[in-house]
Design a protein around this motif. Structure first.
Motif, PDB file in Angstrom:
ATOM      1  N   VAL A   1      14.256   1.375   0.731  1.00  0.00           N
ATOM      2  CA  VAL A   1      13.071   2.316   0.665  1.00  0.00           C
ATOM      3  C   VAL A   1      13.576   3.634   0.641  1.00  0.00           C
ATOM      4  O   VAL A   1      14.403   3.972   1.443  1.00  0.00           O
ATOM      5  CB  VAL A   1      12.382   1.789   1.819  1.00  0.00           C
TER       6      VAL A   1
ATOM      7  N   ARG B   1      14.838  -4.155  -6.271  1.00  0.00           N
ATOM      8  CA  ARG B   1      13.956  -3.874  -5.197  1.00  0.00           C
ATOM      9  C   ARG B   1      14.127  -2.838  -4.516  1.00  0.00           C
ATOM     10  O   ARG B   1      14.507  -2.476  -3.484  1.00  0.00           O
ATOM     11  CB  ARG B   1      14.075  -5.176  -3.988  1.00  0.00           C
TER      12      ARG B   1
ATOM     13  N   TYR C   1      12.064   0.909  -3.819  1.00  0.00           N
ATOM     14  CA  TYR C   1      10.666   1.413  -3.420  1.00  0.00           C
ATOM     15  C   TYR C   1      10.874   2.930  -3.107  1.00  0.00           C
ATOM     16  O   TYR C   1      11.508   3.372  -2.256  1.00  0.00           O
ATOM     17  CB  TYR C   1      10.096   0.736  -2.456  1.00  0.00           C
TER      18      TYR C   1
ATOM     19  N   ALA D   1       8.111  -0.345  -6.791  1.00  0.00           N
ATOM     20  CA  ALA D   1       6.580   0.166  -6.356  1.00  0.00           C
ATOM     21  C   ALA D   1       6.616   1.403  -5.507  1.00  0.00           C
ATOM     22  O   ALA D   1       7.741   1.723  -5.254  1.00  0.00           O
ATOM     23  CB  ALA D   1       5.879  -0.929  -5.532  1.00  0.00           C
TER      24      ALA D   1
ATOM     25  N   PHE E   1       5.032  -3.236  -0.357  1.00  0.00           N
ATOM     26  CA  PHE E   1       6.291  -3.188  -1.184  1.00  0.00           C
ATOM     27  C   PHE E   1       7.140  -4.645  -1.297  1.00  0.00           C
ATOM     28  O   PHE E   1       7.350  -4.935  -2.530  1.00  0.00           O
ATOM     29  CB  PHE E   1       7.059  -2.427  -0.414  1.00  0.00           C
TER      30      PHE E   1
END
Length: 305
Positions: A61, A145, A147, A171, A299
């Motif tokens: 993230v 993955r 975000y 995302a 997420f």
């Protein structure tokens, strides 16, 4: 709205500097690093979960501060490190470039906003793109993955990133911002979007208008309609929740399993819902939801194709 022509800057060669803030023997878990992008020394904080050295393929993230904030402030106020420790993902906190004024305010170039970064055409898209590549290469990040979330000006940059480098971001989750790119947003793939805003926000008004710094901000719903169109969603959203604290709506039937969701709180203001008050005089955060929990729940459903 301020309009500036976007120009490509010189190609960059990342140069990495690392220092450790805390470690387990020889194994650091919290780091302060820098890379050189377009001749600028760009800094960021990085937190690794406790199981990092015993596994691989971690979610990443990237959390973007707002105007006048920093990676350190973002880490302190928005709860991402605590969530990362609980859920087992990596979190990065980049710093915007400082202005040359007495206050050294950090901003992001989101297209039509904000401040020094926009006025000097700082290529923050290239910075974040380079940062993703660097972290994927040097850390145990699952490249499918990754975000991005952000507050205010950071939220605006998250929208721009989804427009321009959608192949690197699974995302986004903008908080208290809007889409303010100067070029048309034409991503190469549908991108899941979770937008959080307060109806009482006067800094970046939810319904659009003149806000901080004299900038005109388009309505947040116009950004969501753009993404609903980009993602091929049904035209009208469905209501998920409508109570005395907040409303939540969702555009569904989107392409490739994506969705667009909006949370609109009825309390708070220009602040991170569920977080602390960031400074004296700042808007009180909404207590209707915890934005960090809501965003992470969103997420982890999404992976790049």
């Amino acid at each position: 709205m301020k309009r500036l022509v976007f120009q490509l800057l010189l190609a960059c060669v990342p140069v990495v500097f690392m220092s450790c803030e805390k470690s387990d023997g020889e194994r650091p878990f919290s780091l302060r690093e820098q890379i050189t992008v377009d001749g600028l020394e760009r800094t960021f904080l990085l937190d690794l979960p406790s199981g990092y050295y015993d596994s691989s393929g971690f979610d990443l993230v990237i959390a973007l501060h707002g105007t006048g904030g920093s990676g350190e402030q973002c880490k302190k106020d928005y709860g991402w490190s605590q969530k990362a420790a609980q859920a087992g993902f990596i979190v990065a906190y980049p710093d915007g470039v400082r202005s040359r004024g007495a206050l050294g305010i950090r901003t992001w170039n989101a297209g039509g906003c904000c401040g020094y970064a926009e006025e000097n055409r700082i290529d923050d898209v290239r910075f974040i793109s380079t940062l993703i590549d660097d972290l994927v290469a040097r850390y145990r990040v699952n490249p499918k993955r990754v975000y991005v979330t952000g507050m205010s000006n950071g939220a605006m940059l998250s929208y721009r990133l989804a427009c321009e480098i959608p192949g690197k971001i699974a995302a986004i989750a903008p908080v208290s911002g809007t889409l303010i790119t100067t070029a048309p947003c034409t991503p190469s793939r549908p991108v899941p979007v979770l937008h959080i805003h307060s109806a009482l926000d006067t800094i970046v008004p939810y319904r659009g208008g003149i806000g901080i710094g004299g900038y005109y901000f388009p309505p947040a719903d116009s950004a969501l309609r753009v993404w609903a169109g980009v993602d091929g969603c049904a035209q009208a959203p469905e209501t998920l929740t409508d109570n005395e604290k907040y409303t939540a709506v969702r555009w569904k039937d989107c392409r490739e399993g994506t969705t667009v969701i909006r949370y609109l709180t009825k309390d708070g203001g220009h602040s991170w819902p569920g977080g602390p008050k960031s400074r004296p005089g700042a808007d009180a955060p909404s207590t209707a939801i915890n934005a960090t929990n809501v965003i992470w729940d969103f997420f982890h459903h999404y992976t790049l194709p």
